[in-house]
Design a protein around this motif. Structure first.
Motif, PDB file in Angstrom:
ATOM      1  N   VAL A 188       1.316  -7.128  -4.502  1.00  0.00           N
ATOM      2  CA  VAL A 188       2.000  -8.334  -4.042  1.00  0.00           C
ATOM      3  C   VAL A 188       1.329  -9.536  -4.691  1.00  0.00           C
ATOM      4  O   VAL A 188       0.107  -9.672  -4.665  1.00  0.00           O
ATOM      5  CB  VAL A 188       1.935  -8.457  -2.508  1.00  0.00           C
ATOM      6  N   LEU A 189       2.122 -10.401  -5.310  1.00  0.00           N
ATOM      7  CA  LEU A 189       1.605 -11.619  -5.934  1.00  0.00           C
ATOM      8  C   LEU A 189       1.686 -12.765  -4.939  1.00  0.00           C
ATOM      9  O   LEU A 189       2.689 -12.942  -4.261  1.00  0.00           O
ATOM     10  CB  LEU A 189       2.416 -11.959  -7.189  1.00  0.00           C
ATOM     11  N   THR A 190       0.630 -13.570  -4.860  1.00  0.00           N
ATOM     12  CA  THR A 190       0.636 -14.717  -3.962  1.00  0.00           C
ATOM     13  C   THR A 190       1.171 -15.946  -4.702  1.00  0.00           C
ATOM     14  O   THR A 190       1.191 -15.978  -5.928  1.00  0.00           O
ATOM     15  CB  THR A 190      -0.771 -15.027  -3.432  1.00  0.00           C
ATOM     16  N   ASN A 204       0.821  -1.207   0.000  1.00  0.00           N
ATOM     17  CA  ASN A 204       0.000   0.000   0.000  1.00  0.00           C
ATOM     18  C   ASN A 204       0.856   1.259   0.000  1.00  0.00           C
ATOM     19  O   ASN A 204       0.547   2.227  -0.690  1.00  0.00           O
ATOM     20  CB  ASN A 204      -0.939   0.009   1.209  1.00  0.00           C
ATOM     21  N   LYS A 205       1.939   1.243   0.753  1.00  0.00           N
ATOM     22  CA  LYS A 205       2.810   2.417   0.859  1.00  0.00           C
ATOM     23  C   LYS A 205       3.429   2.782  -0.492  1.00  0.00           C
ATOM     24  O   LYS A 205       3.496   3.944  -0.858  1.00  0.00           O
ATOM     25  CB  LYS A 205       3.913   2.143   1.886  1.00  0.00           C
ATOM     26  N   GLY A 212      -1.374 -11.452  -0.346  1.00  0.00           N
ATOM     27  CA  GLY A 212      -1.134 -10.667  -1.545  1.00  0.00           C
ATOM     28  C   GLY A 212      -2.423 -10.232  -2.192  1.00  0.00           C
ATOM     29  O   GLY A 212      -3.518 -10.567  -1.728  1.00  0.00           O
ATOM     30  N   GLY A 213      -2.304  -9.504  -3.265  1.00  0.00           N
ATOM     31  CA  GLY A 213      -3.459  -8.965  -3.943  1.00  0.00           C
ATOM     32  C   GLY A 213      -3.871  -9.727  -5.182  1.00  0.00           C
ATOM     33  O   GLY A 213      -4.992  -9.573  -5.657  1.00  0.00           O
TER      34      GLY A 213
END
Length: 97
Positions: free
Chosen positions: A11-13, A5-6, A33-34
């Protein structure tokens, strides 16, 4: 996820279809992750694709990765002793969905 977020990064899982089908993944590990890039790829195919990648780029994935038994880590000391279902059975059942 806070760093994601920062910096506005995604992020991949790493959870695959076989692991997700039986809930064999960890919240702050392969589920964190997203975007689940390989969530529709059975574990057997992940291993096959990894072997292909290693042939194209020798040594990119250490051999120990292929020999390591699957188990979720709960930290540096604790481990959950849950047996992972047989890959052939899991792959066959995941193809039906």
């Amino acid at each position: 996820m806070a760093l994601s977020n920062k910096w506005c990064d995604l992020v991949l899982t790493t959870g695959n279809k076989s692991e997700l089908a039986v809930g064999y993944c960890t919240l702050y590990g392969d589920m964190c992750g997203g975007l689940a890039v390989i969530s529709d790829v059975p574990k057997t195919l992940v291993y096959q694709l990894s072997r292909v990648a290693n042939r194209r780029h020798p040594g990119a994935i250490p051999e120990s990765v292929f020999e390591k038994p699957p188990r979720p880590s709960c930290g540096p000391i604790r481990r959950i002793p849950i047996p992972f279902p047989r890959m052939k059975c899991l792959t066959a059942s995941s193809k039906r969905t």
